[in-house]
Design a protein around this motif. Structure first.
Motif, PDB file in Angstrom:
ATOM      1  N   ILE A  74      -7.067 -10.118   3.072  1.00 45.20           N
ATOM      2  CA  ILE A  74      -6.376  -8.863   1.802  1.00 45.20           C
ATOM      3  C   ILE A  74      -6.785  -7.690   2.084  1.00 45.20           C
ATOM      4  CG2 ILE A  74      -5.111  -9.009  -0.643  1.00 45.20           C
ATOM      5  CD1 ILE A  74      -4.283 -12.319   0.249  1.00 45.20           C
ATOM      6  N   LEU A  75      -8.549  -7.882   1.771  1.00 50.84           N
ATOM      7  CA  LEU A  75      -9.103  -6.337   1.537  1.00 50.84           C
ATOM      8  C   LEU A  75      -8.445  -5.282   2.554  1.00 50.84           C
ATOM      9  CD1 LEU A  75     -12.365  -6.970  -0.179  1.00 50.84           C
ATOM     10  CD2 LEU A  75     -10.347  -5.818  -1.512  1.00 50.84           C
ATOM     11  N   HIS A  76      -8.421  -5.713   3.823  1.00 48.10           N
ATOM     12  CA  HIS A  76      -7.726  -5.165   4.925  1.00 48.10           C
ATOM     13  C   HIS A  76      -6.821  -4.642   4.559  1.00 48.10           C
ATOM     14  CE1 HIS A  76      -9.118  -3.693   8.542  1.00 48.10           C
ATOM     15  NE2 HIS A  76      -7.996  -4.597   9.384  1.00 48.10           N
ATOM     16  N   ALA A  77      -5.747  -5.301   4.526  1.00 51.29           N
ATOM     17  CA  ALA A  77      -4.538  -5.200   4.594  1.00 51.29           C
ATOM     18  C   ALA A  77      -4.614  -3.948   3.509  1.00 51.29           C
ATOM     19  CB  ALA A  77      -3.646  -6.496   4.668  1.00 51.29           C
ATOM     20  N   ALA A  78      -4.663  -4.171   2.500  1.00 50.16           N
ATOM     21  CA  ALA A  78      -4.406  -3.142   1.274  1.00 50.16           C
ATOM     22  C   ALA A  78      -5.441  -2.317   2.152  1.00 50.16           C
ATOM     23  CB  ALA A  78      -4.843  -4.110   0.148  1.00 50.16           C
ATOM     24  N   PHE A  79      -6.707  -2.263   1.900  1.00 51.85           N
ATOM     25  CA  PHE A  79      -7.509  -0.913   2.272  1.00 51.85           C
ATOM     26  C   PHE A  79      -7.692  -0.185   3.558  1.00 51.85           C
ATOM     27  CE2 PHE A  79      -7.593  -3.108  -1.847  1.00 51.85           C
ATOM     28  CZ  PHE A  79      -6.752  -1.862  -2.825  1.00 51.85           C
ATOM     29  N   GLY A  80      -8.110  -1.286   4.611  1.00 53.45           N
ATOM     30  CA  GLY A  80      -8.285  -1.023   6.112  1.00 53.45           C
ATOM     31  C   GLY A  80     -10.191  -1.023   5.712  1.00 53.45           C
ATOM     32  N   VAL A  81     -10.559  -2.341   4.509  1.00 56.53           N
ATOM     33  CA  VAL A  81     -12.021  -1.807   4.574  1.00 56.53           C
ATOM     34  C   VAL A  81     -11.800  -3.879   4.303  1.00 56.53           C
ATOM     35  CG1 VAL A  81     -12.568  -0.267   3.440  1.00 56.53           C
ATOM     36  CG2 VAL A  81     -11.556  -2.117   1.650  1.00 56.53           C
ATOM     37  N   SER A  82     -13.132  -4.313   4.471  1.00 54.44           N
ATOM     38  CA  SER A  82     -13.366  -5.532   4.209  1.00 54.44           C
ATOM     39  C   SER A  82     -14.068  -5.942   3.258  1.00 54.44           C
ATOM     40  CB  SER A  82     -14.233  -6.128   5.579  1.00 54.44           C
ATOM     41  OG  SER A  82     -15.790  -5.815   5.832  1.00 54.44           O
ATOM     42  N   GLU A  83     -14.665  -7.010   2.639  1.00 54.32           N
ATOM     43  CA  GLU A  83     -15.301  -7.326   1.305  1.00 54.32           C
ATOM     44  C   GLU A  83     -16.918  -7.159   1.565  1.00 54.32           C
ATOM     45  OE1 GLU A  83     -15.739 -10.248  -1.694  1.00 54.32           O
ATOM     46  OE2 GLU A  83     -15.266 -11.401   0.514  1.00 54.32           O
ATOM     47  N   GLU A  84     -17.108  -7.232   3.330  1.00 47.71           N
ATOM     48  CA  GLU A  84     -18.611  -6.979   3.594  1.00 47.71           C
ATOM     49  C   GLU A  84     -19.360  -5.784   3.514  1.00 47.71           C
ATOM     50  OE1 GLU A  84     -19.444  -8.786   7.176  1.00 47.71           O
ATOM     51  OE2 GLU A  84     -18.635 -10.675   7.110  1.00 47.71           O
ATOM     52  N   VAL A  85     -20.576  -5.810   3.362  1.00 43.02           N
ATOM     53  CA  VAL A  85     -20.916  -4.146   3.279  1.00 43.02           C
ATOM     54  C   VAL A  85     -21.819  -4.177   4.666  1.00 43.02           C
ATOM     55  CG1 VAL A  85     -22.386  -2.665   2.669  1.00 43.02           C
ATOM     56  CG2 VAL A  85     -21.046  -4.010   1.341  1.00 43.02           C
ATOM     57  N   ALA A 144       0.976  -1.475   0.482  1.00 44.83           N
ATOM     58  CA  ALA A 144      -0.272  -0.050  -0.067  1.00 44.83           C
ATOM     59  C   ALA A 144       0.803   1.145   0.240  1.00 44.83           C
ATOM     60  CB  ALA A 144      -1.175  -0.083   1.091  1.00 44.83           C
ATOM     61  N   ALA A 145       0.470   2.010  -0.746  1.00 44.90           N
ATOM     62  CA  ALA A 145       1.974   3.284  -1.636  1.00 44.90           C
ATOM     63  C   ALA A 145       2.786   2.556  -0.694  1.00 44.90           C
ATOM     64  CB  ALA A 145       1.148   4.194  -0.069  1.00 44.90           C
ATOM     65  N   GLY A 146       3.419   1.847  -1.788  1.00 40.32           N
ATOM     66  CA  GLY A 146       4.910   0.966  -2.462  1.00 40.32           C
ATOM     67  C   GLY A 146       5.292   0.517  -0.939  1.00 40.32           C
ATOM     68  N   ASP A 147       4.638   0.455   0.256  1.00 41.29           N
ATOM     69  CA  ASP A 147       5.073  -0.388   1.665  1.00 41.29           C
ATOM     70  C   ASP A 147       4.258  -1.649   1.891  1.00 41.29           C
ATOM     71  OD1 ASP A 147       6.471   2.186   2.324  1.00 41.29           O
ATOM     72  OD2 ASP A 147       4.919   2.962   3.304  1.00 41.29           O
ATOM     73  N   VAL A 148       5.426  -2.497   2.577  1.00 41.54           N
ATOM     74  CA  VAL A 148       4.246  -3.617   2.037  1.00 41.54           C
ATOM     75  C   VAL A 148       3.637  -3.930   3.975  1.00 41.54           C
ATOM     76  CG1 VAL A 148       5.522  -5.864   3.147  1.00 41.54           C
ATOM     77  CG2 VAL A 148       6.990  -4.940   1.560  1.00 41.54           C
ATOM     78  N   VAL A 149       2.949  -3.888   3.525  1.00 46.43           N
ATOM     79  CA  VAL A 149       1.508  -3.911   4.680  1.00 46.43           C
ATOM     80  C   VAL A 149       1.772  -4.704   5.530  1.00 46.43           C
ATOM     81  CG1 VAL A 149       0.607  -1.416   4.519  1.00 46.43           C
ATOM     82  CG2 VAL A 149      -0.617  -3.413   3.452  1.00 46.43           C
ATOM     83  N   ALA A 150       1.600  -5.911   4.656  1.00 45.08           N
ATOM     84  CA  ALA A 150       1.083  -7.781   4.836  1.00 45.08           C
ATOM     85  C   ALA A 150       1.372  -8.303   4.317  1.00 45.08           C
ATOM     86  CB  ALA A 150       0.072  -7.451   5.439  1.00 45.08           C
ATOM     87  N   GLN A 151       1.595  -9.673   4.993  1.00 43.81           N
ATOM     88  CA  GLN A 151       2.146 -10.989   4.342  1.00 43.81           C
ATOM     89  C   GLN A 151       1.733 -11.863   4.791  1.00 43.81           C
ATOM     90  OE1 GLN A 151       6.741 -12.684   3.938  1.00 43.81           O
ATOM     91  NE2 GLN A 151       6.388 -10.769   4.872  1.00 43.81           N
ATOM     92  N   PHE A 152       1.267 -12.892   3.731  1.00 49.37           N
ATOM     93  CA  PHE A 152       0.411 -14.099   3.947  1.00 49.37           C
ATOM     94  C   PHE A 152       0.878 -14.807   3.430  1.00 49.37           C
ATOM     95  CE2 PHE A 152      -2.604 -10.717   3.992  1.00 49.37           C
ATOM     96  CZ  PHE A 152      -2.754 -10.515   5.222  1.00 49.37           C
TER      97      PHE A 152
END
Length: 85
Positions: free
Chosen positions: A71-82, A51-59
């Motif tokens: 993965i969505l939460h790690a990348a964007f701080g959001v989840s797929e669920e609405v 995210a923004a060029g930085d490693v934010v998570a590894q799975f």
């Protein structure tokens, strides 16, 4: 598709999955860049989220349960669920 080196990569892995899988099985490193999370979870031993060029998570999908939501939460701080109030 990059060839002729110790590391192979593709920015369109869906077209090259068979070749990339064969390289990986032979012990060659394969770099896969994809926004298709299901594809990453199906084929990768390790998923690194940037995210923004930085490693934010590894799975490690082969060693632990990893979901698309993780993965969505790690990348964007959001989840797929609405969540509707």
């Amino acid at each position: 598709f990059v060839t002729g080196s110790a590391v192979y990569g593709s920015d369109d892995p869906a077209r090259a999955v068979r070749s990339l899988t064969e390289y990986a099985r032979s012990g060659t490193s394969v770099l896969m860049v994809s926004s298709e999370i299901e594809e990453l979870l199906a084929y990768c031993d390790r998923v690194i989220v940037l995210a923004a060029g930085d490693v934010v998570a590894q799975f490690h999908p082969r060693r632990e349960v990893v979901t698309e939501d993780d993965i969505l939460h790690a990348a964007f701080g959001v989840s797929e669920e609405v969540h509707v109030p």
